[in-house]
Design a protein around this motif. Structure first.
Motif, PDB file in Angstrom:
ATOM      1  N   ALA A   1       0.710  -1.330   0.147  1.00 49.15           N
ATOM      2  CA  ALA A   1      -0.145  -0.064  -0.004  1.00 49.15           C
ATOM      3  C   ALA A   1       0.704   1.123  -0.050  1.00 49.15           C
ATOM      4  O   ALA A   1       0.448   2.064  -0.548  1.00 49.15           O
ATOM      5  N   GLU A   2       2.017   1.099   0.683  1.00 55.30           N
ATOM      6  CA  GLU A   2       2.947   2.129   0.741  1.00 55.30           C
ATOM      7  C   GLU A   2       3.403   2.497  -0.525  1.00 55.30           C
ATOM      8  O   GLU A   2       3.418   3.910  -0.845  1.00 55.30           O
ATOM      9  N   GLU A   3       3.878   1.745  -1.425  1.00 58.78           N
ATOM     10  CA  GLU A   3       4.287   2.017  -2.704  1.00 58.78           C
ATOM     11  C   GLU A   3       3.482   2.504  -3.612  1.00 58.78           C
ATOM     12  O   GLU A   3       3.354   3.412  -4.571  1.00 58.78           O
ATOM     13  N   ALA A   4       2.127   1.858  -3.595  1.00 62.14           N
ATOM     14  CA  ALA A   4       1.057   2.163  -4.234  1.00 62.14           C
ATOM     15  C   ALA A   4       0.526   3.610  -4.135  1.00 62.14           C
ATOM     16  O   ALA A   4       0.164   4.160  -5.143  1.00 62.14           O
ATOM     17  N   ALA A   5       0.580   4.271  -3.104  1.00 63.74           N
ATOM     18  CA  ALA A   5       0.079   5.366  -2.766  1.00 63.74           C
ATOM     19  C   ALA A   5       1.017   6.560  -3.236  1.00 63.74           C
ATOM     20  O   ALA A   5       0.845   7.634  -3.480  1.00 63.74           O
ATOM     21  N   ARG A   6       2.329   6.135  -3.853  1.00 69.38           N
ATOM     22  CA  ARG A   6       3.220   7.133  -4.729  1.00 69.38           C
ATOM     23  C   ARG A   6       2.595   7.241  -6.065  1.00 69.38           C
ATOM     24  O   ARG A   6       2.791   8.252  -6.764  1.00 69.38           O
ATOM     25  N   TRP A   7       1.572   6.565  -6.348  1.00 70.77           N
ATOM     26  CA  TRP A   7       0.874   6.821  -7.775  1.00 70.77           C
ATOM     27  C   TRP A   7      -0.577   6.532  -7.708  1.00 70.77           C
ATOM     28  O   TRP A   7      -1.033   7.248  -8.614  1.00 70.77           O
ATOM     29  N   VAL A   8      -1.232   6.153  -6.756  1.00 76.18           N
ATOM     30  CA  VAL A   8      -2.854   6.325  -6.671  1.00 76.18           C
ATOM     31  C   VAL A   8      -3.628   6.665  -5.189  1.00 76.18           C
ATOM     32  O   VAL A   8      -2.902   6.026  -4.328  1.00 76.18           O
ATOM     33  N   ALA A   9      -4.073   7.522  -5.404  1.00 79.92           N
ATOM     34  CA  ALA A   9      -4.844   8.236  -4.267  1.00 79.92           C
ATOM     35  C   ALA A   9      -5.923   7.514  -3.585  1.00 79.92           C
ATOM     36  O   ALA A   9      -6.470   6.383  -4.639  1.00 79.92           O
ATOM     37  N   THR A  10      -6.468   7.418  -2.456  1.00 83.22           N
ATOM     38  CA  THR A  10      -7.589   6.741  -2.103  1.00 83.22           C
ATOM     39  C   THR A  10      -8.769   7.628  -2.712  1.00 83.22           C
ATOM     40  O   THR A  10      -8.770   8.495  -3.043  1.00 83.22           O
ATOM     41  N   PRO A  11      -9.950   6.743  -2.675  1.00 79.79           N
ATOM     42  CA  PRO A  11     -11.132   7.193  -3.034  1.00 79.79           C
ATOM     43  C   PRO A  11     -11.472   8.493  -2.660  1.00 79.79           C
ATOM     44  O   PRO A  11     -12.423   9.347  -3.190  1.00 79.79           O
ATOM     45  N   LYS A  12     -11.505   8.702  -1.244  1.00 78.25           N
ATOM     46  CA  LYS A  12     -11.672   9.908  -0.497  1.00 78.25           C
ATOM     47  C   LYS A  12     -10.746  11.055  -0.619  1.00 78.25           C
ATOM     48  O   LYS A  12     -11.234  12.038  -0.334  1.00 78.25           O
ATOM     49  N   THR A  13      -9.596  10.620  -1.168  1.00 81.58           N
ATOM     50  CA  THR A  13      -8.526  11.843  -1.106  1.00 81.58           C
ATOM     51  C   THR A  13      -8.449  12.416  -2.658  1.00 81.58           C
ATOM     52  O   THR A  13      -7.909  13.404  -2.957  1.00 81.58           O
ATOM     53  N   SER A  14      -8.928  11.405  -3.616  1.00 80.81           N
ATOM     54  CA  SER A  14      -8.424  11.700  -5.168  1.00 80.81           C
ATOM     55  C   SER A  14      -9.141  12.765  -5.751  1.00 80.81           C
ATOM     56  O   SER A  14     -10.205  12.977  -5.532  1.00 80.81           O
ATOM     57  N   ALA A  15      -8.253  13.758  -6.229  1.00 80.21           N
ATOM     58  CA  ALA A  15      -8.610  14.922  -7.103  1.00 80.21           C
ATOM     59  C   ALA A  15      -9.542  14.269  -8.241  1.00 80.21           C
ATOM     60  O   ALA A  15     -10.459  14.935  -8.812  1.00 80.21           O
ATOM     61  N   HIS A  16      -9.513  13.199  -8.826  1.00 80.22           N
ATOM     62  CA  HIS A  16     -10.146  12.834  -9.740  1.00 80.22           C
ATOM     63  C   HIS A  16     -11.708  12.302  -9.595  1.00 80.22           C
ATOM     64  O   HIS A  16     -12.155  12.656 -10.147  1.00 80.22           O
ATOM     65  N   VAL A  17     -11.714  11.890  -8.145  1.00 81.92           N
ATOM     66  CA  VAL A  17     -13.099  11.789  -7.929  1.00 81.92           C
ATOM     67  C   VAL A  17     -13.734  12.898  -7.586  1.00 81.92           C
ATOM     68  O   VAL A  17     -15.124  13.018  -7.863  1.00 81.92           O
ATOM     69  N   ARG A  18     -13.112  14.200  -7.135  1.00 83.97           N
ATOM     70  CA  ARG A  18     -13.747  15.494  -7.127  1.00 83.97           C
ATOM     71  C   ARG A  18     -13.872  16.121  -8.374  1.00 83.97           C
ATOM     72  O   ARG A  18     -14.584  17.095  -8.446  1.00 83.97           O
ATOM     73  N   GLY A  19     -13.560  15.433  -9.363  1.00 86.54           N
ATOM     74  CA  GLY A  19     -13.549  16.156 -10.522  1.00 86.54           C
ATOM     75  C   GLY A  19     -12.635  17.326 -10.933  1.00 86.54           C
ATOM     76  O   GLY A  19     -12.839  18.242 -11.728  1.00 86.54           O
ATOM     77  N   GLU A  20     -11.580  17.364 -10.074  1.00 87.26           N
ATOM     78  CA  GLU A  20     -10.474  18.296 -10.056  1.00 87.26           C
ATOM     79  C   GLU A  20      -9.241  17.967 -10.430  1.00 87.26           C
ATOM     80  O   GLU A  20      -8.269  18.811 -10.543  1.00 87.26           O
TER      81      GLU A  20
END
Length: 203
Positions: free
Chosen positions: A125-144
């Motif tokens: 999860a630590e390495e994945a966090a360098r590339w993909v945000a969580t659904p709650k923090t992702s700017a993509h999910v917010r449309g930003e």
């Protein structure tokens, strides 16, 4: 006693058994049917089943979206971001650059799938966090946020995007842009090395 006198009770018992079995079969069939029938969606609830598709913001490989598209990945973007992106795309076209959005708005379940895939690919999860945000923090999910394709297009936007406040946010993701605004000199903020340095994504 005559044997024919025993037949009516036997037939009656057989009929009762058949009726009970038929009733049990009907009850079981109704229970199975109810369990398998789709449940009505609740407003604001993300359905856990079904394949991720265009309605979730997915852009199929090899089919980048034009910024004038009405697909969910584009339609779900922040209005100010989309307006800036369209102005930049028009300027890029004048320079012979085809600026496309390869990923834009996403549903939470799509973002979760991307995160799960990243954990599987990178091993933690630590390495994945360098590339993909969580659904709650992702700017993509917010449309930003948008990902721009292809290489010549996102390098063009890195060079000229500040004119519209469109800035690359992460050094390890040169395709990722957000409407961050610029400083007094008109320059974009210094990009983070990767998303783990972004304070907006913590927590």
């Amino acid at each position: 006693m005559n044997r024919t006198q025993t037949r009516p009770p036997f037939v009656l018992r057989l009929t009762l058994v058949a009726l009970v079995l038929t009733l049990l079969i009907c009850v079981v069939a109704a229970a199975v049917s109810q369990a398998l029938s789709p449940r009505p969606a609740v407003a604001g609830q993300i359905e856990p089943t079904g394949a991720i598709g265009a309605a979730d913001g997915m852009v199929p490989d090899g089919e980048p979206l034009d910024t004038d598209g009405s697909e969910a990945a584009i339609a779900g973007l922040n209005r100010e971001l989309l307006a800036a992106l369209r102005e930049a795309a028009a300027a890029a076209e004048a320079d012979g650059i085809d600026l496309r959005v390869t990923s834009g708005w996403r549903t939470e379940r799509y973002q979760q799938k991307l995160l799960d895939d990243a954990v599987a690919d990178y091993g933690s999860a630590e390495e994945a966090a360098r590339w993909v945000a969580t659904p709650k923090t992702s700017a993509h999910v917010r449309g930003e946020a948008v990902d721009i394709g292809f290489t010549d297009a996102y390098y063009w936007l890195m060079q000229y995007g500040a004119q519209w406040g469109l800035c690359n946010v992460y050094n390890n993701e040169p395709w990722h842009f957000e409407l961050t605004g610029t400083d007094e000199s008109g320059a974009c903020p210094v990009p983070f090395t990767d998303p783990t340095e972004d304070p907006r994504l913590q927590g």
